[in-house]
Design an enzyme around this catalytic site. Structure first.
Site, mmCIF file in Angstrom:
data_model
loop_
_atom_site.group_PDB
_atom_site.id
_atom_site.type_symbol
_atom_site.label_atom_id
_atom_site.label_comp_id
_atom_site.label_asym_id
_atom_site.label_seq_id
_atom_site.Cartn_x
_atom_site.Cartn_y
_atom_site.Cartn_z
ATOM 1 N N ASN A 34 1.794 0.644 -5.569
ATOM 2 C CA ASN A 34 1.923 0.097 -4.214
ATOM 3 C C ASN A 34 0.511 -0.245 -3.746
ATOM 4 O O ASN A 34 -0.250 0.631 -3.377
ATOM 5 C CB ASN A 34 2.571 1.154 -3.301
ATOM 6 C CG ASN A 34 2.596 0.732 -1.844
ATOM 7 O OD1 ASN A 34 2.358 -0.425 -1.511
ATOM 8 N ND2 ASN A 34 2.891 1.685 -0.963
ATOM 9 N N LYS B 218 -0.371 -1.797 -1.153
ATOM 10 C CA LYS B 218 -0.508 -1.851 0.309
ATOM 11 C C LYS B 218 -1.237 -3.145 0.690
ATOM 12 O O LYS B 218 -1.026 -4.167 0.036
ATOM 13 C CB LYS B 218 -1.211 -0.587 0.816
ATOM 14 C CG LYS B 218 -0.525 0.674 0.274
ATOM 15 C CD LYS B 218 -0.930 1.944 0.931
ATOM 16 C CE LYS B 218 -0.138 3.095 0.306
ATOM 17 N NZ LYS B 218 -0.407 4.368 0.911
ATOM 18 N N HIS C 221 8.863 2.484 3.660
ATOM 19 C CA HIS C 221 7.657 3.281 3.406
ATOM 20 C C HIS C 221 7.241 3.975 4.703
ATOM 21 O O HIS C 221 7.402 3.409 5.786
ATOM 22 C CB HIS C 221 6.531 2.365 2.890
ATOM 23 C CG HIS C 221 5.355 3.139 2.395
ATOM 24 N ND1 HIS C 221 4.418 3.667 3.248
ATOM 25 C CD2 HIS C 221 4.992 3.506 1.146
ATOM 26 C CE1 HIS C 221 3.517 4.328 2.528
ATOM 27 N NE2 HIS C 221 3.840 4.242 1.256
ATOM 28 N N GLU D 47 4.504 4.338 6.097
ATOM 29 C CA GLU D 47 3.578 3.558 6.941
ATOM 30 C C GLU D 47 4.338 2.536 7.767
ATOM 31 O O GLU D 47 3.952 2.227 8.897
ATOM 32 C CB GLU D 47 2.500 2.896 6.056
ATOM 33 C CG GLU D 47 1.491 3.933 5.575
ATOM 34 C CD GLU D 47 0.848 3.616 4.236
ATOM 35 O OE1 GLU D 47 0.912 2.468 3.766
ATOM 36 O OE2 GLU D 47 0.273 4.555 3.635
ATOM 37 N N GLU E 41 8.189 10.858 -0.861
ATOM 38 C CA GLU E 41 6.759 10.846 -0.558
ATOM 39 C C GLU E 41 6.468 11.715 0.666
ATOM 40 O O GLU E 41 6.626 11.258 1.810
ATOM 41 C CB GLU E 41 6.293 9.413 -0.270
ATOM 42 C CG GLU E 41 6.483 8.459 -1.408
ATOM 43 C CD GLU E 41 5.538 7.260 -1.305
ATOM 44 O OE1 GLU E 41 4.759 7.073 -2.250
ATOM 45 O OE2 GLU E 41 5.557 6.558 -0.295
ATOM 46 N N GLY F 223 -2.297 9.332 0.515
ATOM 47 C CA GLY F 223 -3.667 8.899 0.760
ATOM 48 C C GLY F 223 -4.604 10.013 1.188
ATOM 49 O O GLY F 223 -5.703 9.750 1.681
ATOM 50 N N SER G 160 -0.666 10.712 -3.471
ATOM 51 C CA SER G 160 -1.878 11.097 -4.206
ATOM 52 C C SER G 160 -1.638 11.354 -5.698
ATOM 53 O O SER G 160 -2.260 12.237 -6.283
ATOM 54 C CB SER G 160 -2.552 12.308 -3.548
ATOM 55 O OG SER G 160 -2.934 11.990 -2.215
ATOM 56 N N GLY H 186 -3.268 4.524 -3.906
ATOM 57 C CA GLY H 186 -4.693 4.372 -4.212
ATOM 58 C C GLY H 186 -5.019 4.226 -5.692
ATOM 59 O O GLY H 186 -5.808 3.354 -6.082
HETATM 60 P P1 PGA Z 1 -1.223 7.287 -2.391
HETATM 61 O O1 PGA Z 1 -0.067 6.411 -1.714
HETATM 62 O O2 PGA Z 1 -0.923 7.356 -3.869
HETATM 63 O O3 PGA Z 1 -2.490 6.569 -2.097
HETATM 64 O O4 PGA Z 1 -1.161 8.649 -1.766
HETATM 65 C C1 PGA Z 1 1.268 6.514 -2.142
HETATM 66 C C2 PGA Z 1 2.134 5.616 -1.309
HETATM 67 O O5 PGA Z 1 1.883 5.453 -0.108
HETATM 68 O O6 PGA Z 1 3.110 5.022 -1.816
#
Ligand code: PGA
Length: 250
Positions: free
Chosen positions: A9, A11, A94, A96, A166, A172, A212, A234
């Site tokens: 992802n 983003k 998601h 976010e 998640e 993140g 993460s 990330g």
């Molecule tokens: P992250 O994000 O691996 O940076 O924690 C995962 C996600 O938001 O799908």
């Protein structure tokens, strides 16, 4: 045996030339994997990514879409628009989007239905906040989110949903759920699906872990019995690092 799906992802990262460069670098690094591999890229990278990944084992997904087919929704993208250029997957709900763009369980459910109407594979995100976790509400939150997201689908459709568990506090932040914790939460989601749709469906549905994930922790997570791969933020921005995650079983 359920297959593993590893999805990146990106983003709001990468211009088209960066997307092309990334995929060119990734292709030889992942060509021998048996895991399903998806890159969920920004809208403006979709077409370039699809062209670059043509005839490879890399599938392309979007990170969101509207649930309506067309109309006066300035700035939105319809499911049929994604489908028409060859997009196969779409992330829905998601955290976010739930947090910053007023995505609700109701809109998530509408989008999941719209994805199936357009033969797109939905990756539906669920997860608890730190506060909810500390109050002991994790299981209640994630099973409710899952139930509402899938409401009104046929058992056959539910079999083809991908769920990404998640925990919001792990996204993140560099904090990962322990593999046992992640597996327990995912098992609770699978048990709920079993209760509603039966064992055959619950044993088929792919449930990923996200939050993460990186090359140093992916193997421990992905080898747990209920965890069917991951949604990677990330660590999906660097081709070498992402390839290591995809090849965790090599
Ligand atoms: P992250 O994000 O691996 O940076 O924690 C995962 C996600 O938001 O799908």
């Amino acid at each position: 045996m359920r297959k593993k799906i590893i999805a990146g992802n990106w983003k709001m990262n990468k211009l088209p030339n960066e997307a092309i460069d990334f995929i060119d670098k990734l292709i030889p690094l992942v060509k021998n994997t048996e895991n399903e591999l998806v890159l969920c890229v920004p809208y403006t990278d979709l077409f370039y990514s699809l062209l670059t990944a043509q005839k490879t084992n890399i599938k392309i997904g979007a990170q969101n879409m509207h649930f309506e087919e067309k109309g006066a929704y300035t700035g939105e993208v319809a499911p049929s628009m994604l489908k028409s250029i060859g997009v196969e997957y779409v992330i829905i709900g998601h955290s976010e989007r739930r947090q910053y763009f007023n995505e609700t369980d109701e809109s998530v459910n509408k989008k999941v239905k719209a994805a199936f109407l357009n033969s797109l594979k939905p990756i539906v995100c669920v997860g608890e906040t730190l506060e909810q976790r500390e109050k002991g509400k994790t299981e209640e939150i994630i099973t409710t989110q899952t139930t509402l997201a899938l409401e009104g689908l046929t058992p056959e459709q539910v079999k083809n949903v991908i769920i990404a568990y998640e925990p919001i506090w792990a996204i993140g932040t560099g904090k990962t759920a322990t593999s046992e914790d992640a597996n327990n939460s995912i098992k609770a989601i699978r048990d709920k699906i079993c209760q509603i749709y039966g064992q055959n469906v619950s044993e088929s549905v792919i449930i990923q872990y996200g939050g993460s994930v990186k090359s140093t922790n992916c193997k421990e997570l992905f080898t747990m019995p209920d965890i069917d791969g991951g949604l990677v933020g990330g660590a999906s921005l660097d081709p070498e690092e992402f390839a290591k995650i995809v090849n965790y079983d090599k």
